[in-house]
Design a protein around this motif. Sequence first.
Motif, PDB file in Angstrom:
ATOM      1  N   ARG A 188       0.837  -1.201   0.000  1.00  0.00           N
ATOM      2  CA  ARG A 188       0.000   0.000   0.000  1.00  0.00           C
ATOM      3  C   ARG A 188       0.876   1.257   0.000  1.00  0.00           C
ATOM      4  NH1 ARG A 188      -1.884   3.094   3.759  1.00  0.00           N
ATOM      5  NH2 ARG A 188      -3.797   4.236   3.356  1.00  0.00           N
ATOM      6  N   SER A 209      10.781   9.525   9.450  1.00  0.00           N
ATOM      7  CA  SER A 209       9.969   9.458  10.663  1.00  0.00           C
ATOM      8  C   SER A 209       8.594   8.851  10.375  1.00  0.00           C
ATOM      9  CB  SER A 209       9.812  10.847  11.285  1.00  0.00           C
ATOM     10  OG  SER A 209       8.845  11.593  10.590  1.00  0.00           O
ATOM     11  N   PRO A 260       6.024   5.769   9.166  1.00  0.00           N
ATOM     12  CA  PRO A 260       6.108   4.306   9.319  1.00  0.00           C
ATOM     13  C   PRO A 260       6.165   3.564   7.988  1.00  0.00           C
ATOM     14  CG  PRO A 260       3.888   5.055   9.814  1.00  0.00           C
ATOM     15  CD  PRO A 260       4.681   6.276   9.507  1.00  0.00           C
ATOM     16  N   ILE A 306       8.677   0.495  12.996  1.00  0.00           N
ATOM     17  CA  ILE A 306       7.409   0.863  12.345  1.00  0.00           C
ATOM     18  C   ILE A 306       6.336   1.148  13.393  1.00  0.00           C
ATOM     19  CG2 ILE A 306       5.604   0.015  10.775  1.00  0.00           C
ATOM     20  CD1 ILE A 306       8.096   0.544   9.206  1.00  0.00           C
ATOM     21  N   LYS A 343       7.031   4.479  14.937  1.00  0.00           N
ATOM     22  CA  LYS A 343       6.784   5.607  14.034  1.00  0.00           C
ATOM     23  C   LYS A 343       5.300   5.845  13.790  1.00  0.00           C
ATOM     24  CE  LYS A 343      11.263   5.297  11.836  1.00  0.00           C
ATOM     25  NZ  LYS A 343      12.007   4.897  10.644  1.00  0.00           N
ATOM     26  N   LYS A 344       4.497   4.797  13.947  1.00  0.00           N
ATOM     27  CA  LYS A 344       3.047   4.972  13.821  1.00  0.00           C
ATOM     28  C   LYS A 344       2.517   5.920  14.885  1.00  0.00           C
ATOM     29  CE  LYS A 344       1.587   0.656  11.737  1.00  0.00           C
ATOM     30  NZ  LYS A 344       1.181  -0.711  12.069  1.00  0.00           N
ATOM     31  N   TYR A 398       6.186  14.392  13.781  1.00  0.00           N
ATOM     32  CA  TYR A 398       7.471  15.094  13.866  1.00  0.00           C
ATOM     33  C   TYR A 398       7.463  16.337  12.986  1.00  0.00           C
ATOM     34  CZ  TYR A 398      12.592  15.669  13.428  1.00  0.00           C
ATOM     35  OH  TYR A 398      13.873  16.147  13.425  1.00  0.00           O
ATOM     36  N   PHE A 453      -1.480  12.887   1.341  1.00  0.00           N
ATOM     37  CA  PHE A 453      -0.322  12.011   1.123  1.00  0.00           C
ATOM     38  C   PHE A 453       0.258  11.551   2.464  1.00  0.00           C
ATOM     39  CE2 PHE A 453       4.414  12.333   1.077  1.00  0.00           C
ATOM     40  CZ  PHE A 453       4.676  11.078   0.540  1.00  0.00           C
ATOM     41  N   VAL A 454       0.465  12.515   3.374  1.00  0.00           N
ATOM     42  CA  VAL A 454       1.065  12.160   4.665  1.00  0.00           C
ATOM     43  C   VAL A 454       0.124  11.233   5.445  1.00  0.00           C
ATOM     44  CG1 VAL A 454       1.963  13.051   6.843  1.00  0.00           C
ATOM     45  CG2 VAL A 454       2.363  14.307   4.748  1.00  0.00           C
ATOM     46  N   ARG A 492      -2.016   9.116   4.310  1.00  0.00           N
ATOM     47  CA  ARG A 492      -1.983   7.756   3.739  1.00  0.00           C
ATOM     48  C   ARG A 492      -0.705   7.034   4.117  1.00  0.00           C
ATOM     49  NH1 ARG A 492      -4.687   9.094  -2.060  1.00  0.00           N
ATOM     50  NH2 ARG A 492      -6.798   9.195  -1.264  1.00  0.00           N
ATOM     51  N   ILE A 493       0.402   7.763   4.032  1.00  0.00           N
ATOM     52  CA  ILE A 493       1.673   7.104   4.299  1.00  0.00           C
ATOM     53  C   ILE A 493       1.791   6.754   5.779  1.00  0.00           C
ATOM     54  CG2 ILE A 493       3.370   8.896   4.861  1.00  0.00           C
ATOM     55  CD1 ILE A 493       4.933   7.748   2.477  1.00  0.00           C
ATOM     56  N   LYS A 494       1.061   7.492   6.608  1.00  0.00           N
ATOM     57  CA  LYS A 494       1.089   7.172   8.029  1.00  0.00           C
ATOM     58  C   LYS A 494       0.033   6.126   8.388  1.00  0.00           C
ATOM     59  CE  LYS A 494       3.081  11.286  10.128  1.00  0.00           C
ATOM     60  NZ  LYS A 494       2.842  12.379  11.073  1.00  0.00           N
ATOM     61  N   GLY A 495      -0.667   5.640   7.376  1.00  0.00           N
ATOM     62  CA  GLY A 495      -1.596   4.536   7.597  1.00  0.00           C
ATOM     63  C   GLY A 495      -2.973   4.943   8.078  1.00  0.00           C
ATOM     64  N   VAL A 496      -3.352   6.205   7.848  1.00  0.00           N
ATOM     65  CA  VAL A 496      -4.727   6.620   8.181  1.00  0.00           C
ATOM     66  C   VAL A 496      -5.593   6.270   6.974  1.00  0.00           C
ATOM     67  CG1 VAL A 496      -6.178   8.559   8.861  1.00  0.00           C
ATOM     68  CG2 VAL A 496      -3.771   8.542   9.490  1.00  0.00           C
ATOM     69  N   ASN A 497      -6.603   5.429   7.214  1.00  0.00           N
ATOM     70  CA  ASN A 497      -7.317   4.856   6.072  1.00  0.00           C
ATOM     71  C   ASN A 497      -8.733   5.398   5.873  1.00  0.00           C
ATOM     72  OD1 ASN A 497      -5.231   3.160   5.473  1.00  0.00           O
ATOM     73  ND2 ASN A 497      -5.927   1.629   6.941  1.00  0.00           N
ATOM     74  N   GLN A 550       0.842  18.231   9.331  1.00  0.00           N
ATOM     75  CA  GLN A 550       1.308  16.913   8.869  1.00  0.00           C
ATOM     76  C   GLN A 550       1.775  16.063  10.051  1.00  0.00           C
ATOM     77  OE1 GLN A 550       4.499  15.416   8.698  1.00  0.00           O
ATOM     78  NE2 GLN A 550       5.511  17.158   9.644  1.00  0.00           N
TER      79      GLN A 550
END
Lengths: 256, 368
Positions: A2, A102, A104, B129, B132-133, B137, B156-157, B159-164, B204
């Motif tokens: 993903r 920073s 994940p 990981i 970092k979740k 920062y 973008f941020v 999504r990359i941080k796993g917020v769905n 962000q």
Amino acid sequence: MRNVWVILKKEFYTYFSSPIVYTILFIFLLLSGYFFYSNVAYYSLMSFQASQWMGANFNPITWVIQPLFGNMSVVLLLLLPLLTMRVFSEEKKQGSMELICSYPIRNLDLILGKFLGCVGVYTLMLGCTLVYPLILWWLGVGEWGVFFSGYLGLLLLGSSFIAFGVFVSTLTENQVVAAALTFGLLLLFWIINWVGYIADSPLSKICENISLISHFQHFTKGIIDTTDIVFYLTFIIFGLFLSLRSLETQRLRGLL
Amino acid sequence: MVCVMALKWNFFSTNLSYLDLNFSFFVILKKKENCLGQEKWRALLFAESIYILSKLEGTMIEVFGVSKSFGKRQVLKDISFTIQKGQIVGFLGPNGAGKTTTMRILTGFFPPDKGTIKVAGHDMFTNPIEVKKRLGYLPEHNPLYLEMTVEGYLRFVARIKGVNGKRETQRIQEVMASCGLEGVRNRLIKRLSKGYKQRVGLAQALVNDPEILILDEPTVGLDPKQITEIRQLIKNLAAQKTVILSTHILPEVNMVCNRVIIINKGEVVAEDTPENLTSQKGQVEILLKAPSKAEIKRGLESISGVKDLKISQEGEFYRLLISFSPHDDLRPVLVEEVVKHGWKLYEISSRRLSLEEVFVQLVTEEAS
């Protein structure tokens, strides 16, 4: 996976929101269009006289399609380093690597996302040139097989350039250095088979086999050989592996 | 069973201080086993495990024995500290003290040469990981993708941080509202003013609703109004998040933080609440009536521990400023001395230092 997709989309966004892709696409289409036109025009000019004394050797594959792919590959050698030079260099220069580290995500996801983003843009560039086989087909030359293998070859060759370019851009924060280094080293890999003309057997054999161009020539003739495919895939994986190592080493040493 | 597992888990904790703590608990408990009887001993063991667990749960960040060198230059020397859940910690130090290096290690930008870091119970190096979740920062130079729009960038941020999915849009709306970015959501980041860029940086960091927020000099280069706004924003986060705020603007720390870690030349030189740091017991001001300056001088300078004595005359009174080591409180001795000489005492008060003074004192003390 993903995360790879998220990075890929962001890369696409960045490419298309800046003039990079448009400039490269313009130059690429201009040059390959010119080569296509001149090849076809020369072929039609020659066809009146040459078909009589050259016989079966005078055909559109050797006179139009092969030189076209050859020329396109040279243009790509010049242009693709300009596409890959910013991939990591820009992030390093702006300091955004610090922020990305920073988040994940794994380094591998980051590299794959950026690589596939570049390959996506490149595929689009190639896609625009699909009008050439259509024009030839319209003119009565429907050589689909050779075009298929040629495009497959170009895709693999270009992806190898990109994988190598991605690696080089992890090394420096200066985009010009990245582009120059990528171009120079790829050119070296391109012409390394020239050693074959001067050196003795084992060395000449090795040099010929690691040359980027000697594997590409089969594709332009319509030959899809697994050896060539494996060579390019290995080259790509090696490039990506080096990028990964480079990022990790620089992270450990605090150099990112 | 639960308690045994809990103890086991604690034993395997890599942090030495906890290991030590657990070990001593274990020894005490083992000793009590004989005199308490099996059943009571088990109950006690269970209670103690719960206690240790709850203590561990309250700790958000544990930094233990961290050192870092770049080439021959040692930037961090064996730094250790812990930060509890919900605290806003000011991370102070002169330029080049190692603040940014510490922050970068905490966010996983590079590993330390030595030492361990645990965030919310997860080790930074075995499980980056997961750590970092939980992080948000904002780096010192706030590197944003200038060619993106505010909303596009936050998406973008996120999504990359796993917020769905649904939560993604909701979180983006929330952070844009709390950072005051709704009016500029479709603007390109490069067209924004510095203050707005800083807000995007903060947004962000906040977009994944992190448990820990690490901000490296968030108010540098902003105008006074923007500074107040950003500080207010950080203050509003106080109850929900653990915040580490690196800065060299000292009033900011007084206003925002409830704990301060001062670092100098790669070492932690002080760690306390701003109140405790500023109410150093090292100075006392006394107003008294006495026959002569010389007599006061003779009387008080003989007390061991007095480092410095300044006397100024105000009409018939003398105002004394007495300095001594912050570790021993000389106030009762001073009063005794005044009474013994028969001087009339009108006023005695501890002098409250400003954070600037404490800071300069600590930093120069280290240097000397």
